[in-house]
Scaffold this motif. Structure first.
Motif, short mmCIF file in Angstrom:
data_model
loop_
_atom_site.label_atom_id
_atom_site.label_comp_id
_atom_site.label_asym_id
_atom_site.label_seq_id
_atom_site.Cartn_x
_atom_site.Cartn_y
_atom_site.Cartn_z
N SER A 116 0.89 -0.96 0.03
CA SER A 116 -0.04 0.05 0.08
C SER A 116 0.80 1.32 0.09
O SER A 116 2.15 1.15 0.20
N VAL A 117 0.08 2.57 -0.35
CA VAL A 117 1.05 3.65 -0.27
C VAL A 117 0.00 4.69 0.55
O VAL A 117 -1.06 4.74 0.52
N ALA A 118 0.82 5.52 1.20
CA ALA A 118 0.32 6.78 1.57
C ALA A 118 0.96 8.04 0.80
O ALA A 118 2.06 8.13 0.72
N VAL A 119 0.27 8.90 0.71
CA VAL A 119 0.48 10.41 0.14
C VAL A 119 0.05 11.40 1.01
O VAL A 119 -0.84 11.40 1.36
N VAL A 120 1.26 12.40 1.36
CA VAL A 120 0.98 13.38 2.07
C VAL A 120 1.27 14.40 1.52
O VAL A 120 2.40 14.93 1.04
N GLU A 121 0.39 15.52 1.39
CA GLU A 121 0.32 16.82 0.72
C GLU A 121 0.63 17.76 1.78
O GLU A 121 -0.11 17.99 2.69
N LEU A 122 1.74 18.46 1.78
CA LEU A 122 2.04 19.59 2.80
C LEU A 122 1.58 20.82 2.38
O LEU A 122 1.30 21.10 1.40
N GLU A 128 4.78 14.24 -0.58
CA GLU A 128 5.63 12.82 0.04
C GLU A 128 4.89 11.63 -0.10
O GLU A 128 3.67 11.51 0.02
N ILE A 129 5.56 10.94 -0.82
CA ILE A 129 4.86 9.43 -0.93
C ILE A 129 5.57 8.35 -0.27
O ILE A 129 6.81 8.35 -0.21
N ILE A 130 5.01 7.76 0.78
CA ILE A 130 5.31 6.87 1.63
C ILE A 130 5.06 5.44 1.34
O ILE A 130 3.81 4.99 1.28
N SER A 165 -4.43 1.41 -1.61
CA SER A 165 -4.55 0.06 -1.46
C SER A 165 -3.28 -0.47 -2.17
O SER A 165 -2.57 -1.53 -1.67
N ASN A 166 -2.78 -0.34 -3.20
CA ASN A 166 -1.65 -0.70 -3.93
C ASN A 166 -0.95 0.46 -4.75
O ASN A 166 -1.60 1.44 -5.18
N TYR A 167 0.26 0.28 -5.28
CA TYR A 167 1.01 1.12 -5.79
C TYR A 167 0.60 1.01 -7.34
O TYR A 167 0.71 0.07 -7.93
N HIS A 168 0.38 2.22 -7.91
CA HIS A 168 -0.12 2.09 -9.38
C HIS A 168 0.91 3.29 -10.00
O HIS A 168 0.81 4.38 -9.87
N GLN A 169 1.74 2.78 -10.81
CA GLN A 169 2.74 3.41 -11.51
C GLN A 169 2.43 4.62 -12.23
O GLN A 169 2.88 5.88 -11.99
N ASP A 170 1.24 4.34 -12.94
CA ASP A 170 0.75 5.59 -14.09
C ASP A 170 0.45 6.86 -13.10
O ASP A 170 0.66 8.01 -13.37
N LEU A 171 -0.20 6.34 -11.91
CA LEU A 171 -0.66 7.51 -10.91
C LEU A 171 0.47 8.24 -10.40
O LEU A 171 0.35 9.57 -10.21
N PHE A 172 1.46 7.49 -9.81
CA PHE A 172 2.47 8.40 -8.94
C PHE A 172 3.62 8.86 -9.86
O PHE A 172 4.12 9.92 -9.37
N GLU A 173 3.58 8.42 -11.20
CA GLU A 173 4.60 9.05 -12.10
C GLU A 173 4.01 10.49 -12.61
O GLU A 173 4.69 11.21 -13.10
N ASP A 174 2.69 10.71 -12.46
CA ASP A 174 2.12 12.14 -12.99
C ASP A 174 1.54 13.01 -11.79
O ASP A 174 0.62 12.83 -10.99
N LEU A 177 -1.53 14.79 -12.12
CA LEU A 177 -2.84 13.76 -11.87
C LEU A 177 -3.03 13.86 -10.30
O LEU A 177 -3.98 13.72 -9.71
N LEU A 178 -1.89 13.44 -9.54
CA LEU A 178 -2.02 13.16 -8.34
C LEU A 178 -2.45 14.49 -7.47
O LEU A 178 -3.33 14.49 -6.56
N ARG A 179 -1.83 15.48 -7.88
CA ARG A 179 -2.60 17.09 -7.20
C ARG A 179 -4.03 17.01 -7.52
O ARG A 179 -4.67 17.46 -6.96
N SER A 180 -4.37 16.74 -8.89
CA SER A 180 -5.96 16.78 -9.23
C SER A 180 -6.89 16.10 -8.12
O SER A 180 -8.02 16.29 -7.82
N ILE A 181 -6.20 15.04 -7.92
CA ILE A 181 -6.79 13.95 -6.84
C ILE A 181 -6.76 14.61 -5.23
O ILE A 181 -7.89 14.75 -4.93
N LEU A 182 -5.78 15.05 -4.95
CA LEU A 182 -5.54 15.84 -3.81
C LEU A 182 -6.63 16.77 -3.40
O LEU A 182 -7.13 17.18 -2.50
N ASN A 183 -6.63 17.62 -4.71
CA ASN A 183 -7.40 18.82 -4.74
C ASN A 183 -8.85 18.58 -4.85
O ASN A 183 -9.69 19.58 -5.20
N GLN A 184 -9.35 17.33 -5.12
CA GLN A 184 -10.54 17.05 -5.50
C GLN A 184 -11.27 17.39 -7.03
O GLN A 184 -12.27 17.45 -7.04
N GLU A 185 -10.35 17.74 -7.66
CA GLU A 185 -10.63 18.17 -8.97
C GLU A 185 -11.00 16.89 -9.80
O GLU A 185 -11.95 16.78 -10.70
#
Length: 212
Positions: A116-122, A128-130, A165-174, A177-185
């Motif tokens: 699994s993966v945790a993403v923390v937006e400061l 940061e990806i843990i 729940s799982n690491y998805h390469q396409d998601l974390f390399e973009d 995209l990650l910011r748009s998820i965190l910002n609920q766009e």
């Protein structure tokens, strides 16, 4: 802790993932059935049973850390389900991955073991990806306490957190995209659809939270 959104989508083959909530803790538990999934009714498999029991313990943990709770579960599980486990060779015993965020005082704790993966937006804009680089698991027969990845943040420094729940390469390399998820766009339901197009075999679970 404010839960902004969450989604869980079971695959046809797996169905071993659980999402756990309490007042100060959220966690995703991914059960694992080594070698073969064997139904333990009413649960779909031994991994599903283990994930369910671990998620339930996490939800009533009374401010103990997810590490302590996981250790307690692996000690009590073999006694509570002795009759079930006696039917399995040791190589078929259930395992689990766990990623969790816990708020305690002025701090935010991230715990991770497995895939699994945790993403923390400061609040300063950093993301940061843990991950657990060793991808160890919670096992009934192992001492795994030292294998947990643990990160600590000041709660006031954190804007939002995303558990996956799982690491998805396409998601974390973009990163956009990650910011748009965190910002609920981009809603988590749409993220699940995006992931499912490329990964049909695994359960998908995501949760987006922010400090109160």
């Amino acid at each position: 802790m404010n839960v902004l959104d969450y989604e869980i989508c079971f695959s046809k083959k797996q169905r071993e993932t659980r999402l756990s909530f309490s007042d100060d803790t959220i966690g995703i538990i991914s059960g694992i059935s080594p070698r073969a999934r064997i139904a333990v009714l009413p649960y779909s498999s031994q991994g599903d049973l283990f994930a369910y029991y671990l998620a339930d313990a996490l939800a009533i943990g009374e401010k103990r850390s997810p590490v302590e709770i996981s250790c307690d579960v692996t000690r009590t599980f073999p006694f509570l389900f002795k009759d079930v486990l006696e039917q399995f060779p040791e190589s078929y015993l259930p395992m689990a991955s766990l990623v969790s965020i816990q708020f305690f005082g002025d701090s935010l704790y991230v715990y991770n073991i497995g895939d699994s993966v945790a993403v923390v937006e400061l609040k300063n804009g950093d993301i940061e990806i843990i991950q657990d680089a060793n991808k160890r698991k919670i096992r009934l027969t192992d001492n795994f306490e030292e294998d947990f990845v643990e990160e600590i943040y000041k709660k006031d420094d954190v804007k939002r957190c995303l558990l996956i729940s799982n690491y998805h390469q396409d998601l974390f390399e973009d990163i956009d995209l990650l910011r748009s998820i965190l910002n609920q766009e981009l809603l988590l339901a749409n993220v699940v659809k995006k992931i499912r197009k490329k990964d049909v075999a695994k359960d998908i679970c995501l949760a987006l939270i922010e400090p109160n």
